[in-house]
Write a protein that holds these residues in place. Structure first.
Motif, PDB file in Angstrom:
ATOM      1  N   LEU A  38       3.291  33.198  73.517  1.00  0.00           N
ATOM      2  CA  LEU A  38       3.009  31.891  73.497  1.00  0.00           C
ATOM      3  C   LEU A  38       4.061  31.204  72.721  1.00  0.00           C
ATOM      4  O   LEU A  38       4.755  30.108  73.098  1.00  0.00           O
ATOM      5  N   LEU A  41       7.180  31.215  74.938  1.00  0.00           N
ATOM      6  CA  LEU A  41       6.718  30.013  75.993  1.00  0.00           C
ATOM      7  C   LEU A  41       6.984  28.454  75.619  1.00  0.00           C
ATOM      8  O   LEU A  41       7.641  27.678  75.599  1.00  0.00           O
ATOM      9  N   GLN A  42       6.337  28.338  74.415  1.00  0.00           N
ATOM     10  CA  GLN A  42       5.798  27.041  73.868  1.00  0.00           C
ATOM     11  C   GLN A  42       7.045  26.351  72.967  1.00  0.00           C
ATOM     12  O   GLN A  42       6.868  25.098  72.582  1.00  0.00           O
ATOM     13  N   PHE A  49      11.164  24.085  79.820  1.00  0.00           N
ATOM     14  CA  PHE A  49       9.839  24.019  80.726  1.00  0.00           C
ATOM     15  C   PHE A  49       9.466  22.535  80.754  1.00  0.00           C
ATOM     16  O   PHE A  49       8.869  22.174  81.607  1.00  0.00           O
ATOM     17  N   LEU A  52      11.681  21.423  83.566  1.00  0.00           N
ATOM     18  CA  LEU A  52      10.955  21.892  84.959  1.00  0.00           C
ATOM     19  C   LEU A  52       9.720  21.058  85.227  1.00  0.00           C
ATOM     20  O   LEU A  52       9.508  20.750  86.179  1.00  0.00           O
ATOM     21  N   SER A  53       8.913  20.811  84.021  1.00  0.00           N
ATOM     22  CA  SER A  53       7.784  20.059  84.318  1.00  0.00           C
ATOM     23  C   SER A  53       8.151  18.586  85.021  1.00  0.00           C
ATOM     24  O   SER A  53       7.308  18.151  85.843  1.00  0.00           O
ATOM     25  N   ASN A  56       9.272  18.721  88.450  1.00  0.00           N
ATOM     26  CA  ASN A  56       8.252  19.174  89.172  1.00  0.00           C
ATOM     27  C   ASN A  56       7.482  17.659  89.811  1.00  0.00           C
ATOM     28  O   ASN A  56       7.063  17.573  90.753  1.00  0.00           O
TER      29      ASN A  56
ATOM     30  N   GLN B 240       4.097  28.090  87.866  1.00  0.00           N
ATOM     31  CA  GLN B 240       3.582  26.800  87.560  1.00  0.00           C
ATOM     32  C   GLN B 240       2.826  26.951  86.151  1.00  0.00           C
ATOM     33  O   GLN B 240       2.679  26.111  85.447  1.00  0.00           O
ATOM     34  N   GLN B 242       3.234  28.966  83.797  1.00  0.00           N
ATOM     35  CA  GLN B 242       4.314  28.844  82.610  1.00  0.00           C
ATOM     36  C   GLN B 242       4.919  27.763  82.305  1.00  0.00           C
ATOM     37  O   GLN B 242       5.183  27.426  81.183  1.00  0.00           O
ATOM     38  N   ILE B 243       5.101  27.033  83.285  1.00  0.00           N
ATOM     39  CA  ILE B 243       5.634  25.646  83.229  1.00  0.00           C
ATOM     40  C   ILE B 243       4.683  24.713  82.298  1.00  0.00           C
ATOM     41  O   ILE B 243       5.172  24.006  81.377  1.00  0.00           O
ATOM     42  N   ILE B 245       2.321  25.701  80.419  1.00  0.00           N
ATOM     43  CA  ILE B 245       2.036  26.224  78.983  1.00  0.00           C
ATOM     44  C   ILE B 245       3.475  25.967  78.181  1.00  0.00           C
ATOM     45  O   ILE B 245       3.194  25.235  77.258  1.00  0.00           O
TER      46      ILE B 245
END
Lengths: 629, 378
Positions: A38, A41-42, A49, A52-53, A56, B240, B242-243, B245
């Motif tokens: 985590l 990832l975070q 991300f 990417l978000s 999206n 999705q 993972q994005i 998080i």
């Protein structure tokens, strides 16, 4: 169990306790591993991300501008935008197209025409652009689709503004029409500016002023869900709407011209010589431009295309006809300007003219000849021999050079797409196109506006306006000014002009005076349109029809009508202070004086406030005397 | 009992003073508080993930009340009674599983449900409890650590329902049931050599498992290995989540503000993938708190295991506690991309009734083990 010894029980408890501790450590390691993942990832890849978000959920969407409206000189709406709802299929998102359409057909009526249009538009579409399967959905049909819409991925209801032309046939050729953008047009436009726009001007004014009418695309950043549905707008750059365009065109005059032509095929162009503004521009017969906006059916299109009357053909700007005797005032002016003739100089017309040393006789339209004619009589009575002689003296080069200044042989530059050039023959042209040298005899034919010489009614009107302006040529324009909707400031379209210079301004007087006599003299070829209310200067003409149907002698009645000469008339008025210049063409109309001139008179009456000409049914023979060759 | 160790004595003292009332109704205060905190947090997340639909929260709350009620009821049942019913429950469960394969309803492409007219029943859930109970019952007959024949018998008893569940197919539940059996064996003190041997056997059998897997199960394993290979298909979930998080960062986007979750990019966001919603909205900090809560519950379960007074109670409490951890790890591992996608909910957080009821009944049993110690002694 109860038989086990105390020692055994303690050993067991220790064993389980050890396992519990080992388990706790394993659990802790597992959770640690998870935390590291985590953290990766975070924290490490958070930026990545986050991008990417955003990608999206945020989509950039083009917002098409509303197309500018078109108004006539008095503010009558000529081109409007009408909101409609259509059902569109995005082919890239649909798996089984045929099945989708069949299922849709059970929901909303889809007839053979819809399917045919869909097939046609499908071939011209851009990638990922929806193709309409049904237009003009009723509220009931929209509701029915809304309930079942989830079953049709790739099928959407689209609200859009569709162009309508409320005056239908009356403005068809002038305005042209808009239609769906096709692949070929895609290569010619700024695609980013047209993202979201489905329609583009296909002809006429709509095409000529496409950039002004279209406007600039806007964008909005919208938040979408995974299914692509827009939830809210985050940021937007509103589109710059297309500008409304205000024309010189006066629908009152336009209607008068249409009525004056009646059922006859022909064209009328009226120009205000003071500013080049096109007051009326009519081509008959006409068609309904609204049919083309959403894609015309093949049957309708074939009917228009194959009609012998050629309603799609814009006779005013694209019809090229030998100008006949209407060029004589211009040739005369050229003769004066180049010194090959004077107002006093006379020529004897015996009914024909021959070049020295040649036997070929070029005939005057009047078999008996006009006798001794000076410049004024040559114009008033349209004597061919006078102009044979003058043209011969001037020679083709000088003739070509002078007439070009009035716009013959080139586009006037009017804001109607597709205008044709006509043809003003020259030595260079003949060498280039026919690979032949120029014959002196051809010069004579050019002098009376026949042979290869071609002009559009629009060119004739522009040249007439130039004559009325005594040499001030203004490029004819339909659009006077543009204005952003809601704004008060108008942006006028620039005037493009040049001057036709002659050494002595009296030359204009001589020619204009002769043109006035065409209407006012008892011998004038257009004397029947004389009016006491204002003075008209004009010139009749007849253009010979070169018909391919000469061998088809069987359909005599039909063909003979089509083989009749075209009647032409050019005029401007009032002579002292010209405010309108008109060119009239009546196809197979016969005589310029009797058939074309009254049309011009009615248009001028309407504009100058004269009483409407009453056609005299019992016209005398003298009335019918008109020019020819 | 003079031989009682110090910690138990302390425990008992604490019981008598602070937790007297709860202890008398056979509830463990530490577990209860942690479970209530976890479920309360779960409700908040479900509210956010379920698009702030209060009806979803109400339904979940109803289930929670029911599940906590059942937990309290089960906690009243002394371990020796549980032990006595273990094998009967197991047999009943296996029969039901066979019935499901023969007459069961098909839901989401798998046969899991048995329609009993009034309620739809998922027998595989029953086995999540029956298998550790039965293995504990089996091993409690002999001194620990168990000998090989008993180990093999325990493995066999575990594998029968596991194979039946895997055939439904329900890989997630099968995994949980098999781990329940194995973890009881582990707590029972299975020697490290035997564990190694079992591990090697499993890795030898793994390629065979590939052969009997359904296509969708193979696809899951393949996309786990390379999620980007199919971004709009099976890899979509992993990418999705993972994005979601990753975009949460350290502090998160805030409760109800997760864009991935609310814009429906995240599939199954209030069930199996709810962990991603937590990651997005509460960030790394929130996840650490959640993991700490889980760790506390597991630690308390293991303490109960270590301090239990009878063999069956130890084995059962240890097995159930460790299965709970497997739940947590498999779900979070799947959502964060550490493990392949297996249908395992995030325990006590994910929306949905069956697993929650089973889990809390399990905690009821653990509490029973803890709170019936005196009775067992007298």
């Amino acid at each position: 169990m109860r038989l086990t010894s105390l020692e055994e029980r303690q050993r067991e408890q220790r064993l389980v306790a050890t396992r519990a501790i080992v388990s706790a450590i394993i659990v802790l390691l597992g959770l640690l591993l998870l935390s590291l993942r985590l953290l990766h990832l975070q924290v490490d890849r958070h930026e990545h991300f986050t991008v990417l978000s955003k990608d999206n959920r945020v989509k950039i969407q083009p917002v098409p501008p509303a197309r500018g409206l078109i108004f006539d000189a008095k503010g009558i709406l000529l081109a409007d935008n009408h909101p409609t709802f259509s059902l569109e299929i995005t082919l890239e998102k649909v798996e089984d197209l045929a099945a989708t359409i069949d299922e849709l057909a059970q929901l909303v009526p889809i007839d053979a025409n819809d399917r045919a249009r869909f097939e046609r538009l499908k071939r011209q579409r851009m990638r990922f652009q929806g193709v309409p399967i049904r237009l003009n959905l009723t509220p009931k049909e929209m509701a029915r689709f809304a309930v079942n819409g989830h079953r049709f991925p790739g099928v959407d209801v689209r609200a859009e503004l569709v162009r309508t032309y409320p005056l239908v046939e009356a403005t068809a050729h002038v305005l042209g029409y808009v239609g769906r953008i096709n692949e070929r047009e895609m290569t010619q436009i700024d695609t980013s500016n047209y993202a979201g726009t489905h329609f583009i001007g296909k002809g006429g004014l709509e095409k000529a002023h496409e950039d002004v009418l279209h406007g600039r695309v806007g964008y909005q950043q919208v938040e979408v869900n995974a299914r692509g549905r827009i939830l809210r707008t985050l940021e937007s750059t509103p589109p710059t709407p297309g500008q409304d365009v205000f024309l010189y065109l006066d629908m009152t005059l336009q209607r008068v011209a249409i009525d004056a032509l009646g059922e006859r095929r022909g064209a009328v162009v009226a120009i205000d010589p003071r500013n080049g503004g096109v007051l009326a521009m009519v081509s008959k017969p006409s068609y309904d431009p609204n049919l083309f906006v959403e894609g015309i059916t093949q049957a309708d299109y074939n009917a228009l295309l194959h009609s012998p009357d050629k309603p799609l053909f814009d006779r005013a700007a694209r019809g090229q006809y030998p100008p006949g005797s209407t060029v004589k005032p211009f040739v005369a002016l050229g003769g004066l300007a180049s010194g090959f003739t004077t107002a006093r100089k006379t020529v004897f017309c015996s009914g024909s003219f021959s070049l020295p040393g040649q036997s070929h006789r070029f005939r005057c339209w009047r078999k008996g000849g006009h006798g001794t004619v000076n410049l004024e009589r040559a114009i008033v009575e349209s004597c061919d021999v006078y102009f044979y002689s003058l043209a011969n003296q001037m020679g083709i080069d000088r003739l070509h050079g002078f007439l070009s200044q009035f716009g013959f042989g080139m586009r006037t530059g009017i804001d109607v797409a597709g205008e044709l050039t006509g043809l003003l023959p020259s030595r260079e042209w003949k060498q280039r196109v026919r690979r032949q040298s120029w014959y002196p005899g051809e010069t004579l034919i050019v002098g009376i506006g026949q042979g290869s010489f071609l002009a559009t009614p629009l060119q004739l009107a522009a040249a007439t306006a130039t004559m009325a302006n005594r040499g001030y040529f203004i490029q004819p324009r339909l659009a006077r000014a543009s204005r952003f909707p809601g704004a008060t400031k108008e942006t006028p379209f620039p005037l493009v002009s040049h001057r036709v210079e002659v050494s002595d301004p009296h030359y204009w007087d001589s020619v204009i005076s002769a043109m006035t006599q065409v209407v006012e003299s008892p011998r004038g070829t257009a004397k029947r349109i004389r009016t006491p209310e204002y003075r008209i200067a004009g010139k009749t003409g007849t253009s010979q029809v070169f018909t391919i149907g000469q061998k088809q002698t069987y359909h005599e009645s039909k063909i003979s009508e089509r083989m009749r000469d075209h009647a032409l008339f050019i005029a401007f008025a009032p002579v002292e202070d010209p405010r309108i210049a008109v060119a009239v063409l009546v196809e197979n109309g016969g005589h310029g004086g009797s058939d074309a001139a009254p049309v011009a008179r009615r248009v001028m009456d309407a504009y100058l406030g004269g009483s409407t000409l009453i056609e005299t049914p019992g016209a005398t023979d003298a009335d019918h005397e008109s020019d020819g060759d | 009992m003079a031989t009682k160790d110090i910690s138990s004595r302390l425990d008992e003292n604490a019981d008598m003073t602070q937790r007297g009332l709860l202890r008398r109704i056979h509830l463990d205060a530490l577990l209860l508080v942690a479970l209530l905190a976890l479920c309360g947090f779960g409700l908040l997340v479900v509210y956010s993930a379920g698009d702030q639909d209060i009806i979803i929260v109400e339904r979940q709350l109803t289930r929670l009340i029911l599940a906590f009620g059942l937990m309290a009821a089960v906690a009243q049942v002394p371990p020796h009674l549980l032990r006595r019913w273990s094998f009967a429950l197991y047999l009943f469960g296996v029969v039901m599983l066979i019935a499901v394969l023969l007459f069961g309803d098909v839901g989401k492409g798998a046969q899991r449900w048995l329609d009993l007219g009034i309620v739809r029943f998922q027998p595989s859930e029953l086995l999540k409890l029956a298998v550790p109970m039965t293995v504990a019952w089996l091993l409690s007959e002999r001194p620990l650590p168990p000998r090989l024949p008993w180990i093999l018998l325990a493995v066999m008893l575990t594998l029968i329902p596991v194979l039946l569940i895997a055939k439904q197919p329900d890989l997630g539940t099968a995994l949980l049931v098999v781990s329940a059996g194995v973890l009881v064996l582990f707590i029972a003190g299975l020697s490290w050599w035997t564990i190694l041997g079992l591990g090697l056997t499993v890795s030898a059998i793994a390629p065979l498992a590939w052969l009997i897997m359904h296509d969708y199960q193979r696809a899951r394993v393949l996309t786990f290995l390379n999620p980007e290979s199919d971004p709009l298909g099976t890899g979509y979930h992993i990418i999705q989540s993972q994005i979601a998080i990753g975009s949460g960062g350290i502090s998160g986007k805030g409760w109800l503000n997760g864009t991935q979750s609310h814009l429906e990019f995240l599939p199954e966001r209030h069930t199996d993938f709810i962990f991603a919603v937590i990651g997005e909205e509460f960030g790394f900090a929130g996840i650490l708190v959640l993991l700490a809560l889980y760790f506390f519950i597991i630690l308390r379960g293991l303490m109960i295991t270590a301090h239990a007074h009878d063999r069956y109670g130890r084995l059962l409490a240890g097995g159930l506690t460790l299965v709970f951890f497997v739940y947590v790890f498999v779900n979070t591992g799947m959502v964060t991309g550490l493990l392949p996608v297996v249908g395992v909910p995030l325990p006590l957080i994910s929306y949905g009734g069956t697993s929650m009821v089973t889990l809390l009944i399990g905690f009821g049993m653990i509490m029973s083990v803890e709170t019936h110690k005196k009775k067992a002694r007298t």
